[in-house]
Design a protein around this motif. Structure first.
Motif, PDB file in Angstrom:
ATOM      1  N   GLY A   1     -83.334  16.404 -22.693  1.00 52.85           N
ATOM      2  CA  GLY A   1     -81.956  16.454 -22.700  1.00 52.85           C
ATOM      3  C   GLY A   1     -80.912  16.482 -21.468  1.00 52.85           C
ATOM      4  N   ASP A   2     -79.874  16.157 -21.509  1.00 50.14           N
ATOM      5  CA  ASP A   2     -78.857  15.770 -20.264  1.00 50.14           C
ATOM      6  C   ASP A   2     -77.748  16.371 -20.811  1.00 50.14           C
ATOM      7  N   ALA A   3     -76.875  17.275 -20.224  1.00 49.60           N
ATOM      8  CA  ALA A   3     -75.784  17.851 -20.614  1.00 49.60           C
ATOM      9  C   ALA A   3     -74.647  16.913 -20.512  1.00 49.60           C
ATOM     10  N   LEU A   4     -74.695  15.741 -19.666  1.00 53.00           N
ATOM     11  CA  LEU A   4     -73.634  14.828 -19.564  1.00 53.00           C
ATOM     12  C   LEU A   4     -74.009  13.650 -20.829  1.00 53.00           C
ATOM     13  N   ILE A   5     -74.800  13.722 -21.401  1.00 56.20           N
ATOM     14  CA  ILE A   5     -75.012  12.867 -22.620  1.00 56.20           C
ATOM     15  C   ILE A   5     -75.090  13.804 -23.793  1.00 56.20           C
ATOM     16  N   PRO A   6     -74.113  13.753 -24.591  1.00 57.66           N
ATOM     17  CA  PRO A   6     -73.855  14.608 -25.574  1.00 57.66           C
ATOM     18  C   PRO A   6     -74.914  14.702 -26.771  1.00 57.66           C
ATOM     19  N   GLU A   7     -75.435  13.327 -27.018  1.00 58.74           N
ATOM     20  CA  GLU A   7     -76.245  13.108 -28.236  1.00 58.74           C
ATOM     21  C   GLU A   7     -77.665  13.618 -27.948  1.00 58.74           C
ATOM     22  N   SER A   8     -77.949  13.638 -26.413  1.00 61.39           N
ATOM     23  CA  SER A   8     -79.341  14.070 -25.985  1.00 61.39           C
ATOM     24  C   SER A   8     -79.502  15.720 -26.246  1.00 61.39           C
ATOM     25  N   LEU A   9     -78.507  16.503 -26.548  1.00 68.71           N
ATOM     26  CA  LEU A   9     -78.523  18.060 -26.694  1.00 68.71           C
ATOM     27  C   LEU A   9     -78.765  18.471 -28.055  1.00 68.71           C
ATOM     28  N   ARG A  10     -78.700  17.565 -29.123  1.00 68.19           N
ATOM     29  CA  ARG A  10     -79.163  18.023 -30.289  1.00 68.19           C
ATOM     30  C   ARG A  10     -80.504  18.658 -30.424  1.00 68.19           C
ATOM     31  N   ALA A  11     -81.430  17.885 -30.235  1.00 64.68           N
ATOM     32  CA  ALA A  11     -82.858  18.179 -30.576  1.00 64.68           C
ATOM     33  C   ALA A  11     -83.129  19.690 -29.575  1.00 64.68           C
ATOM     34  N   PRO A  12     -82.801  19.612 -28.262  1.00 63.40           N
ATOM     35  CA  PRO A  12     -83.135  20.750 -27.456  1.00 63.40           C
ATOM     36  C   PRO A  12     -82.633  21.976 -27.903  1.00 63.40           C
TER      37      PRO A  12
ATOM     38  N   ASN B   1     -69.750  19.587 -23.287  1.00 65.26           N
ATOM     39  CA  ASN B   1     -70.770  18.935 -23.865  1.00 65.26           C
ATOM     40  C   ASN B   1     -71.936  20.019 -24.615  1.00 65.26           C
ATOM     41  N   PHE B   2     -72.084  20.859 -23.802  1.00 66.16           N
ATOM     42  CA  PHE B   2     -73.449  22.010 -24.183  1.00 66.16           C
ATOM     43  C   PHE B   2     -72.685  22.969 -25.003  1.00 66.16           C
ATOM     44  N   ARG B   3     -71.541  23.406 -24.793  1.00 67.23           N
ATOM     45  CA  ARG B   3     -70.927  24.358 -25.748  1.00 67.23           C
ATOM     46  C   ARG B   3     -70.513  23.712 -27.155  1.00 67.23           C
ATOM     47  N   THR B   4     -70.229  22.467 -27.249  1.00 65.39           N
ATOM     48  CA  THR B   4     -70.141  21.742 -28.539  1.00 65.39           C
ATOM     49  C   THR B   4     -71.335  21.705 -29.135  1.00 65.39           C
ATOM     50  N   ALA B   5     -72.244  21.227 -28.325  1.00 69.28           N
ATOM     51  CA  ALA B   5     -73.652  21.057 -29.226  1.00 69.28           C
ATOM     52  C   ALA B   5     -74.088  22.491 -29.803  1.00 69.28           C
TER      53      ALA B   5
END
Length: 130
Positions: A32-43, A74-78
């Protein structure tokens, strides 16, 4: 220590590797990368408490401040969407009444960004001693 106490640990890294599995047996690595919002879902799926140890200093002095805030948002939202119950953030010390370095100022802004959502945030402020 957390694993010894029965906690399951998942670490989010930009690029998981076999050497991480050797360093941390029993720890699940998730990309996951916190600068790429969609990559945060699975982690963040199924996570109760997320430790936020993310920074963007490698982007250099002209970009890290803005990237730090974007990553925290992004992290907070995810985390909110995933149902995370608590975020623990390790920031930095600094006298808020004095002029802070760009780096320490960014750490304070990240804490405020994480704390402005619906998830309770514990902020730990550390300092390096030489």
């Amino acid at each position: 220590v957390l694993m010894d106490r029965g906690y399951k640990i998942r670490v989010m890294v930009r690029a998981p590797s076999a050497c991480l599995a050797k360093q941390w047996p029993g720890v699940t690595c998730s990309a996951g990368d916190a600068l790429i919002p969609e990559s945060l879902r699975a982690p963040l799926e199924g996570i109760h408490t997320a430790y936020y140890l993310i920074h963007s200093l490698a982007l250099g002095p002209d970009q890290f401040g803005e990237a730090d805030i974007r990553a925290a948002l992004n992290f907070r939202t995810a985390a909110e969407e995933a149902g995370v119950k608590r975020i623990i953030y390790l920031g930095g010390l600094g006298d808020l009444t004095l002029g802070l370095s760009d780096h320490l100022s960014s750490r304070i802004k990240v804490a405020l960004t994480l704390s402005s959502g619906s998830i309770p945030v514990t902020v730990l402020r550390a300092e390096l001693l030489y």
